[in-house]
Design a protein around this motif. Sequence first.
Motif, PDB file in Angstrom:
ATOM      1  N   LYS A  47       0.846  -1.204   0.000  1.00  0.00           N
ATOM      2  CA  LYS A  47       0.000   0.000   0.000  1.00  0.00           C
ATOM      3  C   LYS A  47       0.878   1.250   0.000  1.00  0.00           C
ATOM      4  O   LYS A  47       0.625   2.207  -0.740  1.00  0.00           O
ATOM      5  CB  LYS A  47      -0.934  -0.022   1.213  1.00  0.00           C
ATOM      6  CG  LYS A  47      -1.672   1.261   1.482  1.00  0.00           C
ATOM      7  CD  LYS A  47      -2.766   1.527   0.463  1.00  0.00           C
ATOM      8  CE  LYS A  47      -3.645   2.679   0.898  1.00  0.00           C
ATOM      9  NZ  LYS A  47      -3.508   3.851   0.067  1.00  0.00           N
ATOM     10  N   ILE A  48       1.908   1.253   0.836  1.00  0.00           N
ATOM     11  CA  ILE A  48       2.818   2.404   0.907  1.00  0.00           C
ATOM     12  C   ILE A  48       3.527   2.595  -0.430  1.00  0.00           C
ATOM     13  O   ILE A  48       3.626   3.719  -0.931  1.00  0.00           O
ATOM     14  CB  ILE A  48       3.813   2.239   2.068  1.00  0.00           C
ATOM     15  CG1 ILE A  48       3.072   2.402   3.400  1.00  0.00           C
ATOM     16  CG2 ILE A  48       4.973   3.225   1.956  1.00  0.00           C
ATOM     17  CD1 ILE A  48       3.883   2.040   4.624  1.00  0.00           C
ATOM     18  N   ASP A  51       1.102   4.103  -2.868  1.00  0.00           N
ATOM     19  CA  ASP A  51       0.915   5.526  -2.573  1.00  0.00           C
ATOM     20  C   ASP A  51       2.083   6.353  -3.106  1.00  0.00           C
ATOM     21  O   ASP A  51       1.893   7.404  -3.721  1.00  0.00           O
ATOM     22  CB  ASP A  51       0.788   5.768  -1.067  1.00  0.00           C
ATOM     23  CG  ASP A  51      -0.507   5.274  -0.472  1.00  0.00           C
ATOM     24  OD1 ASP A  51      -1.450   4.980  -1.240  1.00  0.00           O
ATOM     25  OD2 ASP A  51      -0.576   5.174   0.767  1.00  0.00           O
ATOM     26  N   THR A  58       2.667   9.282   1.124  1.00  0.00           N
ATOM     27  CA  THR A  58       1.744   8.350   1.753  1.00  0.00           C
ATOM     28  C   THR A  58       1.246   8.945   3.054  1.00  0.00           C
ATOM     29  O   THR A  58       1.926   9.781   3.674  1.00  0.00           O
ATOM     30  CB  THR A  58       2.406   6.985   2.003  1.00  0.00           C
ATOM     31  OG1 THR A  58       1.461   6.087   2.587  1.00  0.00           O
ATOM     32  CG2 THR A  58       3.612   7.087   2.914  1.00  0.00           C
ATOM     33  N   HIS A  60       0.940   7.276   5.693  1.00  0.00           N
ATOM     34  CA  HIS A  60       1.616   6.547   6.769  1.00  0.00           C
ATOM     35  C   HIS A  60       2.929   7.237   7.116  1.00  0.00           C
ATOM     36  O   HIS A  60       3.639   7.738   6.238  1.00  0.00           O
ATOM     37  CB  HIS A  60       1.860   5.096   6.348  1.00  0.00           C
ATOM     38  CG  HIS A  60       0.604   4.370   5.995  1.00  0.00           C
ATOM     39  ND1 HIS A  60      -0.264   3.891   6.944  1.00  0.00           N
ATOM     40  CD2 HIS A  60       0.047   4.088   4.799  1.00  0.00           C
ATOM     41  CE1 HIS A  60      -1.290   3.320   6.348  1.00  0.00           C
ATOM     42  NE2 HIS A  60      -1.134   3.436   5.039  1.00  0.00           N
TER      43      HIS A  60
END
Length: 74
Positions: A47-48, A51, A58, A60
């Motif tokens: 996911k990171i 992104d 991101t 995060h």
Amino acid sequence: PIRISSYMDGFTSDHNPIVGFLPRQHNIIAMGGFSGHGFKMAPLMGKIATDLIIHGDTEHDIKFLSPERFLTHK
């Protein structure tokens, strides 16, 4: 022995993985040094990475994982 295996673990000097754009190479994302924990973190790291590729950032907090933390001359 029932099973013998060998493998290589990747460690950084501060024991945290490297996640983020390479310094002065903002078209290359480095992700490594998970020292055997990468499999369990793969969904979030994916996911990171997504992104970073799509948005360049991101939500995060990955600042403490930046490859730039190892530069002596920033």
